[in-house]
Design an enzyme around this catalytic site. Structure first.
Site, PDB file in Angstrom:
ATOM      1  N   ARG A  42       0.789  -1.222   0.000  1.00  0.00           N
ATOM      2  CA  ARG A  42       0.000   0.000   0.000  1.00  0.00           C
ATOM      3  C   ARG A  42       0.825   1.278   0.000  1.00  0.00           C
ATOM      4  NH1 ARG A  42      -4.877  -0.573   4.287  1.00  0.00           N
ATOM      5  NH2 ARG A  42      -5.494   1.338   3.225  1.00  0.00           N
ATOM      6  N   HIS A  88      -7.813  -4.291  -6.831  1.00  0.00           N
ATOM      7  CA  HIS A  88      -7.526  -3.525  -5.606  1.00  0.00           C
ATOM      8  C   HIS A  88      -8.786  -3.403  -4.741  1.00  0.00           C
ATOM      9  CE1 HIS A  88      -4.723  -0.873  -3.443  1.00  0.00           C
ATOM     10  NE2 HIS A  88      -5.760  -0.126  -3.147  1.00  0.00           N
ATOM     11  N   TYR A 131     -18.619  12.683 -11.596  1.00  0.00           N
ATOM     12  CA  TYR A 131     -18.651  13.918 -12.387  1.00  0.00           C
ATOM     13  C   TYR A 131     -17.412  14.088 -13.274  1.00  0.00           C
ATOM     14  CZ  TYR A 131     -22.388  15.198  -9.125  1.00  0.00           C
ATOM     15  OH  TYR A 131     -23.527  15.213  -8.382  1.00  0.00           O
TER      16      TYR A 131
END
Length: 834
Positions: A42, A88, A131
């Site tokens: 990570r 993931h 968006y």
């Protein structure tokens, strides 16, 4: 209602299995597993491709989805969902945050994702993923190029149903160029961004010189190059980081003093990396309201998409803007620190890496990628060659092949008979049997012979790469040069050895002694002043950074002029320039101010030289890109700027100097290596509005590379005039190729008449078609790279039209020794006082 099970409800033969566990041991093991997961999966990047797992999975998934730069944008939510579902499974928030960062030009020096929509700002978060839209940017294509040619290892994904790359091929040195930040368990990483062209130059030098030191590499990479520009003040921490992997440096905003209406004001155009405008504005308001900062009348944030960052701070009358600017640096985030901590995974283990180790890990990865790619292509070409050879055998007896196939009972019998009759392999026989009959009959022997020859040549070239380590390293070096040419951009961050020691008390400037001094302009656009001839040195030393391209004798309270490429002369107060430390015996302007802090230039306008504002003397001489020469009568107007030449559309000044005696020679050098010099007396002086006259004759598409003055009467010796030329390819990105450099005595070139073509001064080698740099002046010549680092020049060559020798790195500027150009300044000479 649920019923509780008791011991009496269990069967008689039930055996209890109770395992006693040490809670402390269990917590230690669980914590270690968690820590390992965070470190390896990570938070820390791989030193080879510079990517964390989530970033790598995003780019790999977008490549699989075909979201290339020539395709349309897709919703970010679609990419996030694909990454989360396949590779993931740690939540869409983390994936979208990583995607957004890779699209922000103020976060990465070389963004990987082309975002469409509101991707935020240094102060504001982005819009929701539903968006915004995204696709791969061109650098991301280079990061994933050749991934389908067995260049990297693949491993199972989280559920074992698919595979994912353990690392990307990474044609770009991403970790050094873009940097990264991450917090793991018990360790963290914070790598600074750098300039791609500089990093590639260092990598190519390291390929040729594996034993290069950190000092050698810092000649190419003098310091970080931050996405938001600004200045780095003090390079000791940078050197520590390059040597040990840990260090701290100060970042400072870029600001200049301007006249705003009836007041003076501070205009901030660049902020430190990671600092937003709103954060600075809020801090200034807090200081003003708490009466900890005096003298600020108003503050306006005029930042927009077209003009970039522009924060205007108006200063009250009676306050010194320079003093307030220093307080802003001290009390706000207009000056911040960056702590370098180069921790990355190497062979699966976290290590702290210095600059050389970072570059070596990347190069080892690229050598492995190119070697595996070459092996894959060689195997593929050999397999195709094997099939083509089978087709050639079949084509020679096409009728017999067709008859044999038709007379066979089944495919197995046809395969066996083809192998026996025509001595084919089973692969060749299967290929012929699987091919449609119409395709088999349409093949031409000439076409197959041509294809066979091409495959044989390809295999021979691939074998050469696999068999020669030197050739393999050359291929990697050439590919890196192409990457720099494609994606390289100029440096944004100014590097300063120190903050300078400018006088910041204009209200008491009359009390400052009007001592003699020199005003200096460096090749990287730094301004400073210094006093005393000894501090300028004899020119025989070696500057650690930069070269001084222009200097004039003046006084501390005097004024000088700055000549620009737009044909303007700008008035500049010497008191505004920082004073170099007394120990600066060798000219080094790293303690100077960038010219943009004290003068406002138009877009594309460059400062060429300094001059005195004397109203007597022989005046100025200017040469333009289109070959026009002009001498300007001395004239100083009562304004801050004025034009000194009338330029035609598309033309610009390439060289401007102040004549000393009027007996000098004016010299032009064109991009096609033609040199012309003639007496300054051959040019009639004109007024400010004059457009000049023909200086050198140019052909179609030719232009002037350099213009200046040379004293042809200088005696032979260490300070005789020389000509320095560097050739290269016009198609290469400036600053990416060292080119061929030549130094020749100026006396080898005869004087010609004005408006003629001159004589050849450099012969181009194969692949070269232009001069990338030219200069003439007093020896010994000093050269510097674009970063300011010194560049060694070859010894003088007596052949005036000979070719050059390969340079060690690209040359950006050349200058002669100051002591040979200047005499001691005097405060009583009106020409010196300006």
């Amino acid at each position: 209602m649920a019923r509780r099970t008791t011991k009496q409800d269990l069967p008689d033969d039930f055996e209890e299995h109770i395992l006693d566990i040490d809670v402390g041991e269990e917590m230690r093991n669980s914590f270690l597993e968690y820590a390992y997961s965070v470190i390896y999966s990570r938070a820390l990047p791989d030193a080879r491709d510079g990517l964390k797992p989530v970033q790598r999975r995003i780019l790999y998934t977008m490549n699989d989805m075909g979201l290339r730069p020539d395709r349309g944008h897709v919703k970010s939510a679609r990419v996030v969902g694909e990454v989360m579902g396949r590779l993931h499974p740690h939540g869409d928030g983390a994936i979208y945050d990583a995607l957004v960062r890779q699209a922000q030009s103020w976060s990465l020096r070389l963004p990987m994702i082309d975002g469409h929509g509101n991707f935020g700002s240094p102060d504001d978060p982005p819009a929701a993923m539903r968006y915004t839209e995204c696709r791969m940017d061109r650098p991301a294509v280079a990061m994933t190029a050749d991934i389908d040619e067995d260049t990297v290892d693949f491993r199972p994904n989280y559920d074992g149903r698919e595979t994912e790359p353990s690392v990307l091929p990474a044609a770009i040195p991403n970790l050094v160029v873009n940097g990264t930040t991450g917090i793991a368990v018990g360790m963290a990483t914070n790598c600074a961004p750098h300039n791609l062209v500089e990093v590639v130059q260092a990598l190519r030098h390291l390929i040729k010189h594996p034993r290069a030191t950190v000092d050698d590499l810092m000649r190419f990479i003098p310091g970080p190059d931050l996405p938001t520009g600004g200045k780095i003040v003090g390079l000791d921490g940078v050197r520590d980081a390059y040597e040990t992997g840990r260090g701290t440096f100060r970042m400072r905003a870029t600001a200049r003093i301007e006249t705003i209406g009836r007041r003076k004001g501070i205009v901030v155009t660049e902020l430190p990396y990671g600092v937003g405008t709103e954060k600075v504005v809020e801090r200034i308001k807090t200081l003003v309201q708490g009466k900890k900062l005096q003298g600020i009348a108003d503050m306006k944030d005029l930042t927009d998409r077209d003009n970039g960052l522009r924060l205007v701070i108006e200063i009250k009358n009676g306050f010194v803007p320079e003093a307030i600017l220093e307080q802003l640096y001290r009390q706000t985030s207009m000056e911040d620190t960056f702590g370098i901590n180069n921790v990355a995974l190497v062979d699966g283990q976290p290590r702290t890496l210095g600059l050389k180790e970072l570059l070596e890990v990347f190069l080892a990865h690229r050598f492995d990628v190119v070697r595996r790619r070459t092996t894959f292509r060689r195997t593929k070409a050999a397999a195709r060659l094997h099939l083509v050879e089978g087709l050639l055998i079949a084509i020679l007896d096409i009728d017999e092949v067709i008859a044999l196939i038709r007379s066979s009972e089944n495919a197995e019998e046809a395969r066996t008979r083809l192998v026996q009759v025509f001595d084919l392999s089973e692969l060749q026989a299967d290929y012929i049997l699987d091919m449609a009959l119409r395709r088999l009959t349409k093949f031409s022997k000439l076409e197959l012979d041509r294809q066979k020859n091409e495959l044989e040549r390809e295999i021979e070239a691939l074998d050469a790469i696999l068999g020669d380590e030197t050739l393999l390293r050359s291929v990697v070096s050439d590919e890196l040069a192409e990457i720099a040419t494609t994606f390289g951009t100029p440096r944004r961050t100014v590097l300063l050895e120190s903050a300078g020691t400018a006088v910041i008390a204009s209200a008491t400037s009359v009390e400052v002694a009007d001592d003699p001094c020199y005003a200096l302009l460096s090749s990287t656009g730094l301004l400073a002043r210094t006093s005393g001839v000894d501090e300028l040195g004899s020119g025989e030393g070696r500057a650690n950074h930069d070269v001084v391209v222009s200097a004039v004798a003046t006084t501390v309270r005097g004024e000088v002029g700055v000549l620009t490429s737009a044909g303007r002369l700008l008035r500049l107060g010497v008191l505004e320039l920082p004073a170099l430390p007394p120990s600066a015996h060798d000219p080094n302007l790293q303690g100077g101010y960038p010219l943009s802090e004290v003068l406002s230039l138009a877009a594309g306008e460059r400062a060429l030289a300094l001059c005195t504002l004397a109203t007597d003397g022989p005046g100025l001489a200017l040469g333009t890109r289109d070959g026009v020469v002009k001498r300007v009568n001395p004239e100083v107007l009562n304004r801050d700027e004025w034009e000194v030449i009338g330029l035609k559309d598309g033309d610009e000044v390439v060289g401007a100097v102040e004549l000393v005696s009027g007996e000098e020679s004016l010299c032009f050098i064109s991009n096609v290596a033609q040199l012309l010099h003639f007496p300054a007396a051959a040019v009639r002086p004109q007024g400010r509005s004059g457009g000049g006259m023909a200086g050198i004759k140019l052909g179609a598409g030719e232009r002037v590379s350099w213009f200046g003055v040379v004293d042809p009467a200088a005696p032979e010796g260490p300070h005789r005039p020389v000509v320095v030329t560097a050739s290269g390819a016009s198609t290469a990105l400036p600053g990416t190729e060292p080119g061929s450099v030549k130094v020749t005595p100026f006396s080898e070139y005869p004087s010609k008449g004005r408006a003629t073509g001159g004589v050849r001064c450099h012969r181009f080698l194969k692949g070269e078609d232009t001069l990338v740099l030219a200069w003439a002046g007093t020896a010994p010549a000093r050269a510097a790279a674009a970063s300011g680092a010194p560049v060694d020049l070859p010894p003088a060559d007596g052949r005036r039209d000979g070719s050059g020798t390969p340079g060690s790195q690209p040359v950006a500027a050349v200058a002669g020794p100051l002591a040979a150009r200047l005499g001691p300044p005097t405060s009583t000479d009106p020409a010196v006082q300006g």
